[in-house]
Design a protein around this motif. Sequence first.
Motif: not given
Lengths: 367, 102
Positions: B44, B46-47, B63, B66
């Motif tokens: 992902c 994002h993180e 994902c 989150h």
Amino acid sequence: MTMTDTPFVPRDYSLTGPENARAVAAGLASAEWYHSDVPRKVMKDLMQRTDGPAIRDTILWLGLLVVSGAGGVLTWGTWWAVPFFLVYGVLYGSACDSRWHECGHGTAFRTPWMNDVVYLIASFMVMRNPVSWRWSHARHHTDTIIVGRDPEIGHMRPPSLGMKALAFVGIPDIWLHFRILLRNAAGIITPDEADYLPESERGKAIFWARVFVAIHLAAVVWALVSWSILPLMLIGGPRIYGTWHMVMTGLLQHGGLAEDVLDHRLNSRTVYMNPISRWIYWNMNYHVEHHMFPMVPYHALPRLHAIIKNDLPVPDPSIPVAYAWMIRALWRQRHEPGYTMTPVLPPTARPFRAELHDHVPAREGVA
Amino acid sequence: MTWVSVCPEGEIDPEDVIRFDHGGRTYAVYRSAAGEPFATDGLCTHEKVHLSDGLVMDDTIECPKHNGRFNYRTGAPLRAPVCVALATYPARINDGQIEVDL
Ligand code: FES
């Protein structure tokens, strides 16, 4: 439940203080967390989205809000208004939190716009900025109860039991959240918010703060013009007189449990609750399960619980029992803030994974 | 063009995803409801969480951390907290094998 005593070091719970850097250096930020084993096929089934349960619950929720609110208005000035507003208050001032939460995760409905609409309505009721809180809650899931990283730590140590009591009438929450809305409405994003809110989202956060503040101001003006508190009983006020259920269930999520661990079984609590509380709370009483697998919708959490419960701490059997344990721990934390409850695992569970925490250096000397 | 064999077609259910590690990198390989193969970066944006633990719904991958969403055909970010697109790679079925052009 057993309790352990660890040396206390005063903590800085802000996201911009030294604890943030220390958590990052200690490997606690965006770390690998413990997960119970669930076969992929079973997890896929648990994650499946459907609109049915949330549509049913939302029709019931909004329907009961309209009926109880109308009942309160029609009987205003008589004692009959009391039961109507007791119901309206909890539906508005407490159920909003779980709707905000589940729709924020995007798991309540399968259809995205339904999640978004209910999320906006619930964000308004709970007085949270619908943009920045989405990001803050993502951080809460990445770094659950990691000091200096998690913006949603509800139990800072040493605990103030007076503030906890005031929370049942919404005072600290409104003070905190409405101030944030007012600040955002004035175009201000604080350094803490900037820590988790991307630049590209800040304009939206300011826009929605302005809309929410304007509606609340309109209710105040309506109350002044009509010289009656009735408009505030309907808008905003339920966060004072109807928020007790949200606080009662919310305080149990992490209260008295560990900070700075990488196993949700150590910092979150599952409590068996009556069906009405579970409906208001949308099954977030299965809180360890929710944190371990946030993509499982609220209506599938009882099934997930049944599948992994042998690997989880024994749940508290009721709200009063959970409170008895939590208050005992919080009471001791007033004088011994390093005091932490360690949940008891059933013999079938894998042990708490010490190796996940072994690399975390002691945090002595943090001012 | 370097077509790399991932797995037999039947090893990924329709509307599902698996993790595929190759050359020191990790990828996510999907099959749509109609059975067509697709491939994206595995983490992902994002993180850096493995998308292969997420949920495939229609054209999206959600994902597991989150609930951010991407269109796995185009890599486009669809839902906060993801803002940055995923890299995508051509994928095909060749002689019953799913292959990805890395
Ligand atoms: S890690 Fe994927 S949405 Fe946050």
